[in-house]
Design an enzyme around this catalytic site. Structure first.
Site, PDB file in Angstrom:
ATOM      1  N   ASP A  64      -6.205  11.463  -0.326  1.00 11.52           N
ATOM      2  CA  ASP A  64      -7.547  11.171  -0.825  1.00 11.52           C
ATOM      3  C   ASP A  64      -7.521  11.162  -2.355  1.00 11.52           C
ATOM      4  O   ASP A  64      -7.135  12.147  -2.975  1.00 11.52           O
ATOM      5  CB  ASP A  64      -8.522  12.232  -0.318  1.00 11.52           C
ATOM      6  CG  ASP A  64      -9.974  11.864  -0.549  1.00 11.52           C
ATOM      7  OD1 ASP A  64     -10.274  11.154  -1.535  1.00 11.52           O
ATOM      8  OD2 ASP A  64     -10.815  12.288   0.255  1.00 11.52           O
ATOM      9  N   THR A 137      -0.344   2.035   6.937  1.00 10.90           N
ATOM     10  CA  THR A 137      -1.464   2.853   7.399  1.00 10.90           C
ATOM     11  C   THR A 137      -2.755   2.034   7.351  1.00 10.90           C
ATOM     12  O   THR A 137      -2.802   0.977   6.715  1.00 10.90           O
ATOM     13  CB  THR A 137      -1.645   4.111   6.528  1.00 10.90           C
ATOM     14  OG1 THR A 137      -2.067   3.693   5.221  1.00 10.90           O
ATOM     15  CG2 THR A 137      -0.356   4.914   6.428  1.00 10.90           C
ATOM     16  N   LYS A 138      -3.799   2.534   7.993  1.00  9.45           N
ATOM     17  CA  LYS A 138      -5.076   1.820   7.933  1.00  9.45           C
ATOM     18  C   LYS A 138      -5.588   1.775   6.494  1.00  9.45           C
ATOM     19  O   LYS A 138      -6.205   0.792   6.089  1.00  9.45           O
ATOM     20  CB  LYS A 138      -6.104   2.439   8.879  1.00  9.45           C
ATOM     21  CG  LYS A 138      -6.635   3.793   8.481  1.00  9.45           C
ATOM     22  CD  LYS A 138      -7.709   4.271   9.450  1.00  9.45           C
ATOM     23  CE  LYS A 138      -8.256   5.606   8.990  1.00  9.45           C
ATOM     24  NZ  LYS A 138      -9.308   6.098   9.872  1.00  9.45           N
TER      25      LYS A 138
END
Length: 158
Positions: A64, A137-138
């Protein structure tokens, strides 16, 4: 990635139950036997469960970015965390990080390069003990859709 590296035991740390459930389904579907799972905070796992010099590699993909300036202190990859990751790597072990967030990439590069126990490597360096080929990854897929640059960094533990 565990299928590509059957000689390595992979420890997956995930705080979210849904992420672990998806991984368990994939493990069962593919018959993968070299993955161990821990549900919890990665910092707690590093600090309390893994001894110094115990890892061949650590991978942190698309953490993040906490993009607001007032939230930067919440970013996973700070100087202290990178030092802890480095301590848990064996000599010659590698830290592989990927991000699509330009500002966070600058921060990660600076923190990693300033860790005195690490040396940055190119992605094609033959000294890297594990594969740097990672699945999309998404989060990476979304980054490609909006045209963001993907930054990969690899450091070696001295």
């Amino acid at each position: 990635m565990a299928l590509q590296e059957p000689d390595f035991d992979v420890l997956a740390v995930e705080v979210y139950r849904k992420g672990l459930a998806q991984l368990l389904s994939a493990i069962d579907r593919e018959g993968i036997e070299n993955i161990r799972l821990i549900r919890g905070d990665a910092l707690d796992v590093l600090e309390y469960l893994l001894p110094s010099g115990s890892l061949t590699a650590a991978r942190v993909f698309f953490p993040d970015p906490w993009p607001k300036s007032r939230h930067h202190k919440r970013r996973l990859l700070q100087a202290g965390t990178v030092a802890l990751l480095s301590d848990r790597l064996r000599p010659g072990g590698t830290l592989h990080v990927a991000t699509d967030h330009a500002n966070y990439a600058e921060h990660i590069a600076e923190v990693g390069d300033n860790e005195p126990t690490l040396r940055r490597l190119e992605l094609d360096d033959p000294r890297i003990p594990v594969s740097v080929n990672r699945p999309t990854t998404k989060f990476e897929g979304k980054a490609h859709t909006v045209g963001s640059t993907i930054n990969d960094f690899v450091w070696e533990r001295l």
